[in-house]
Design an enzyme around this catalytic site. Structure first.
Site, PDB file in Angstrom:
ATOM      1  N   LEU A 186       0.837  -1.204   0.000  1.00  0.00           N
ATOM      2  CA  LEU A 186       0.000   0.000   0.000  1.00  0.00           C
ATOM      3  C   LEU A 186       0.874   1.257   0.000  1.00  0.00           C
ATOM      4  O   LEU A 186       0.867   2.030   0.957  1.00  0.00           O
ATOM      5  CB  LEU A 186      -0.909   0.010   1.231  1.00  0.00           C
ATOM      6  N   PRO A 187       1.623   1.470  -1.084  1.00  0.00           N
ATOM      7  CA  PRO A 187       2.418   2.696  -1.128  1.00  0.00           C
ATOM      8  C   PRO A 187       1.501   3.910  -1.125  1.00  0.00           C
ATOM      9  O   PRO A 187       0.392   3.864  -1.678  1.00  0.00           O
ATOM     10  CB  PRO A 187       3.199   2.576  -2.436  1.00  0.00           C
ATOM     11  N   HIS A 188       1.941   4.978  -0.481  1.00  0.00           N
ATOM     12  CA  HIS A 188       1.113   6.180  -0.427  1.00  0.00           C
ATOM     13  C   HIS A 188       2.002   7.398  -0.276  1.00  0.00           C
ATOM     14  O   HIS A 188       3.127   7.303   0.220  1.00  0.00           O
ATOM     15  CB  HIS A 188       0.083   6.108   0.702  1.00  0.00           C
ATOM     16  N   ALA A 189       1.484   8.530  -0.737  1.00  0.00           N
ATOM     17  CA  ALA A 189       2.262   9.761  -0.686  1.00  0.00           C
ATOM     18  C   ALA A 189       1.326  10.959  -0.836  1.00  0.00           C
ATOM     19  O   ALA A 189       0.191  10.831  -1.288  1.00  0.00           O
ATOM     20  CB  ALA A 189       3.299   9.769  -1.810  1.00  0.00           C
TER      21      ALA A 189
END
Length: 154
Positions: free
Chosen positions: A64-67
């Site tokens: 769950l990459p997030h930015a």
């Protein structure tokens, strides 16, 4: 918050081969740029910067990459199904093949957390991930993701 609010159909892709985590981040940035009109380089840099804080591979083949991205006014997502799992430095050391990337405005507060919780809760469901892995068609993947919350709500 619902998946249908986070995800456009054009932000769902099946990727035949990503050779590395960095290559996957480029692929995610490319999809986000095309689907939401974001700067591909800004999205890529934001994702890579976030990964330096700790890996976003949550286990069981899911990441769950997030930015935060300055161009956004709402939380949006990109879903990638990898045909070949890759090493993602996940907490369980298992390779990753199901990836849901979230992007939030710079000043997003609770909405970003609600979206992350929704995605995390949904992708923790073994049956949901099994359905996603068994259907390498972007339109079907979108349907699975957007219909699963109706089943959960019932």
């Amino acid at each position: 918050m619902k998946f249908v609010d986070l995800l456009k159909t054009e932000a769902v892709k099946v990727v035949a081969s990503a050779s590395s985590k960095k290559r996957l981040m480029h692929d995610i940035a490319d999809v986000a740029a095309g689907a939401y009109g974001l700067s591909e380089s800004e999205v890529f840099e934001a994702l890579m910067e976030r990964e330096t804080l700790g890996p976003t591979g949550v286990g069981h083949g899911v990441a769950l990459p997030h930015a935060r991205v300055s161009q956004l006014t709402e939380v949006v997502g990109v879903f990638i199904l990898l045909e070949k799992p890759i090493d993602f430095d996940a907490i369980d050391r298992q390779p990753v093949d199901v990836v849901f990337a979230l992007f939030a405005p710079e000043e997003a507060g609770v909405e970003h957390l609600k979206a992350l919780a929704l995605v995390s809760r949904t992708l923790r469901e073994g049956m949901t991930c099994a359905k996603l892995r068994a259907n390498p068609d972007p339109a079907t993947l979108y349907t699975i993701l957007t219909e699963v919350e109706g089943v959960q709500a019932a």
